[in-house]
Scaffold this motif. Structure first.
Motif, PDB file in Angstrom:
ATOM      1  N   VAL A  52       0.869  -1.171   0.000  1.00  0.00           N
ATOM      2  CA  VAL A  52       0.000   0.000   0.000  1.00  0.00           C
ATOM      3  C   VAL A  52       0.905   1.221   0.000  1.00  0.00           C
ATOM      4  O   VAL A  52       1.759   1.377   0.887  1.00  0.00           O
ATOM      5  CB  VAL A  52      -0.934   0.023   1.225  1.00  0.00           C
ATOM      6  CG1 VAL A  52      -1.719   1.336   1.279  1.00  0.00           C
ATOM      7  CG2 VAL A  52      -1.892  -1.159   1.183  1.00  0.00           C
ATOM      8  N   PRO A 112      -8.352   0.237  -4.405  1.00  0.00           N
ATOM      9  CA  PRO A 112      -8.860   1.187  -3.401  1.00  0.00           C
ATOM     10  C   PRO A 112      -7.981   2.437  -3.318  1.00  0.00           C
ATOM     11  O   PRO A 112      -6.754   2.345  -3.270  1.00  0.00           O
ATOM     12  CB  PRO A 112      -8.809   0.390  -2.099  1.00  0.00           C
ATOM     13  CG  PRO A 112      -8.851  -1.050  -2.519  1.00  0.00           C
ATOM     14  CD  PRO A 112      -8.098  -1.100  -3.809  1.00  0.00           C
ATOM     15  N   MET A 123      -7.635   6.061  -1.078  1.00  0.00           N
ATOM     16  CA  MET A 123      -8.060   6.780   0.114  1.00  0.00           C
ATOM     17  C   MET A 123      -7.523   8.213   0.090  1.00  0.00           C
ATOM     18  O   MET A 123      -6.308   8.426   0.099  1.00  0.00           O
ATOM     19  CB  MET A 123      -7.547   6.064   1.373  1.00  0.00           C
ATOM     20  CG  MET A 123      -7.783   6.820   2.673  1.00  0.00           C
ATOM     21  SD  MET A 123      -9.532   7.159   3.027  1.00  0.00           S
ATOM     22  CE  MET A 123     -10.124   5.480   3.346  1.00  0.00           C
ATOM     23  N   SER A 183     -12.055  -2.715   1.981  1.00  0.00           N
ATOM     24  CA  SER A 183     -12.129  -2.692   0.521  1.00  0.00           C
ATOM     25  C   SER A 183     -11.200  -3.725  -0.098  1.00  0.00           C
ATOM     26  O   SER A 183     -11.553  -4.400  -1.072  1.00  0.00           O
ATOM     27  CB  SER A 183     -11.798  -1.286   0.018  1.00  0.00           C
ATOM     28  OG  SER A 183     -12.061  -1.166  -1.357  1.00  0.00           O
ATOM     29  N   LEU A 239      -9.623   0.886   4.133  1.00  0.00           N
ATOM     30  CA  LEU A 239      -8.806   0.268   3.086  1.00  0.00           C
ATOM     31  C   LEU A 239      -8.796  -1.255   3.226  1.00  0.00           C
ATOM     32  O   LEU A 239      -8.928  -1.982   2.235  1.00  0.00           O
ATOM     33  CB  LEU A 239      -7.374   0.809   3.146  1.00  0.00           C
ATOM     34  CG  LEU A 239      -7.152   2.213   2.585  1.00  0.00           C
ATOM     35  CD1 LEU A 239      -5.780   2.739   2.972  1.00  0.00           C
ATOM     36  CD2 LEU A 239      -7.321   2.225   1.063  1.00  0.00           C
ATOM     37  N   ALA A 287      -3.195  -0.696  -2.956  1.00  0.00           N
ATOM     38  CA  ALA A 287      -4.047   0.453  -2.660  1.00  0.00           C
ATOM     39  C   ALA A 287      -3.163   1.684  -2.534  1.00  0.00           C
ATOM     40  O   ALA A 287      -1.932   1.579  -2.433  1.00  0.00           O
ATOM     41  CB  ALA A 287      -4.843   0.229  -1.375  1.00  0.00           C
ATOM     42  N   CYS A 310      -2.270   4.372  10.352  1.00  0.00           N
ATOM     43  CA  CYS A 310      -2.764   3.662   9.169  1.00  0.00           C
ATOM     44  C   CYS A 310      -1.852   2.482   8.854  1.00  0.00           C
ATOM     45  O   CYS A 310      -2.317   1.377   8.539  1.00  0.00           O
ATOM     46  CB  CYS A 310      -2.845   4.609   7.976  1.00  0.00           C
ATOM     47  SG  CYS A 310      -3.594   3.885   6.499  1.00  0.00           S
ATOM     48  N   MET A 318      -2.984   5.630  -0.507  1.00  0.00           N
ATOM     49  CA  MET A 318      -3.504   6.607   0.451  1.00  0.00           C
ATOM     50  C   MET A 318      -2.815   7.941   0.220  1.00  0.00           C
ATOM     51  O   MET A 318      -1.626   7.983  -0.100  1.00  0.00           O
ATOM     52  CB  MET A 318      -3.261   6.153   1.885  1.00  0.00           C
ATOM     53  CG  MET A 318      -3.735   7.170   2.925  1.00  0.00           C
ATOM     54  SD  MET A 318      -3.218   6.740   4.599  1.00  0.00           S
ATOM     55  CE  MET A 318      -3.773   8.190   5.498  1.00  0.00           C
TER      56      MET A 318
END
Length: 366
Positions: A101, A179, A181, A343, A340, A157, A120, A159
């Protein structure tokens, strides 16, 4: 700024986040990032074109001396035709997607961003994901360069400590099919998921706090664009509604460190009409202003009240301590991580937008 009623009947204020079109859009025939995302070239595509096994392609790209010149030449030609590039993550070579991520922070100097990224990361790492962080430095150019690397890296993902304003970058992220964010703002149309708050509300709250403390001549220090512009808009509106004089606005394009805050306060103090209070809409700038006030022997809050935005344990320890508006950054990070994870597990949250309340951390600077 726009408002609406949420499911509980409360008024939700949304930020009017700037959307910016490409200054130089992709040329006809080159395709868009979204098209590229849907037409990714695999190692199998290269193997079929070169009439070799996929393992031979992998060997030729990593250890070319182990492949015969004839096969190597065919593979090189196939790579050139398809535009294939090696994915640096081994798991992505097998599944087309890594367990990484990626997070992009606006400024790694910011304690509020660091706090959110830390919590996170804890959520995602507990679920077996690797959390990597880069910095965009509030730069559209750096943001674009970072996001364009995502096709090769194939993250699980992404962020962001902010929202994406460039339309081309929004399209690029949508086209990844993973995903996404966004945080730290409250637009009506996030790319995918969002945990944020209203920056215009934060600016109005700052004006109200200064008014209630008796200040009537104030200055603003913050970024010229992005979320800084939204906070400035709210601050202007609040000052006008309350009859506060906004005597100056010290605006910066980028925030690289506390030296930017030092320069801003020096400029404010050099003006003919000096304010009796200051709103810094950035935690790093606020820290710089507190440090510069000490250097100029400006007594806080006797000579100058200072109100910050964000989160700074360092600024809180500089006597007399900085009063700040902000959000619970650690909570923001945990909420973002949980959404996250849901998802990524194939069960995306029904509510993809979570609004956080603004909070005030009291110090002695007002």
């Amino acid at each position: 700024m726009q408002s609406a009623q949420d499911e509980n009947g409360s008024t939700v204020v949304y930020d009017d986040v700037l959307r910016i079109a490409d200054a130089d859009p992709p040329k006809q025939g080159h395709g868009t990032e979204r098209q590229a995302a849907s037409q990714r070239v695999s190692i199998g595509d290269v193997a079929r074109l070169a009439d070799v096994a996929p393992i031979t392609v992998s060997r030729a790209l990593r250890n070319p001396q182990k492949v015969s010149p004839d096969k190597r030449a065919r593979i090189e030609q196939a790579v050139a035709q398809t535009g294939y590039s090696i994915n640096p993550h081994a798991s992505a070579l097998k599944s087309g997607r890594s367990n990484v991520v990626l997070a992009f922070a606006s400024n790694l100097m910011s304690e509020q961003f660091a706090s959110a990224l830390k919590t996170c990361a804890a959520v995602l790492e507990d679920a077996g994901y690797l959390f990597l962080v880069g910095q965009t430095s509030y730069s559209y150019e750096r943001e674009t360069a970072a996001l364009r690397s995502l096709h090769a890296m194939k993250p699980a993902a992404v962020m962001l400590t902010g929202v994406i304003e460039l339309e081309s970058n929004r399209e690029l992220l949508r086209g990844l099919g993973i995903p996404i964010m966004e945080t730290w703002a409250l637009p009506r149309d996030p790319i995918d998921m969002l945990v944020g708050f209203s920056n215009t509300e934060a600016g109005r709250l700052a004006a109200d706090m200064l008014f209630r403390r008796g200040y009537r001549k104030v200055a603003y220090v913050g970024r010229r664009g992005g979320r800084g512009a939204l906070r400035l808009q709210g601050f202007r509106e609040g000052c006008q509604a309350l009859g506060i004089r906004l005597v100056c606005e010290e605006l910066v394009d980028d925030v690289t460190g506390v030296s930017d805050g030092r320069r801003c306060l020096s400029s404010v103090l050099a003006r003919p009409e000096k304010p009796d209070a200051l709103f810094c809409s950035n935690d790093v700038l606020a820290l710089g202003c507190m440090m510069e006030a000490r250097r100029f022997n400006v007594r806080v809050p006797t000579d100058l009240g200072i109100l910050g935005f964000g989160q700074s344990d360092i600024a809180a320890e500089i006597p007399p301590g900085l009063t700040m508006i902000g959000v619970d950054s650690a909570l923001l990070g945990r909420e973002a991580g949980a959404m996250l994870i849901a998802s990524l597990a194939g069960t995306p949250p029904t509510q993809k937008l979570k609004r956080l309340d603004l909070i005030v951390s009291e110090g002695g600077s007002l």
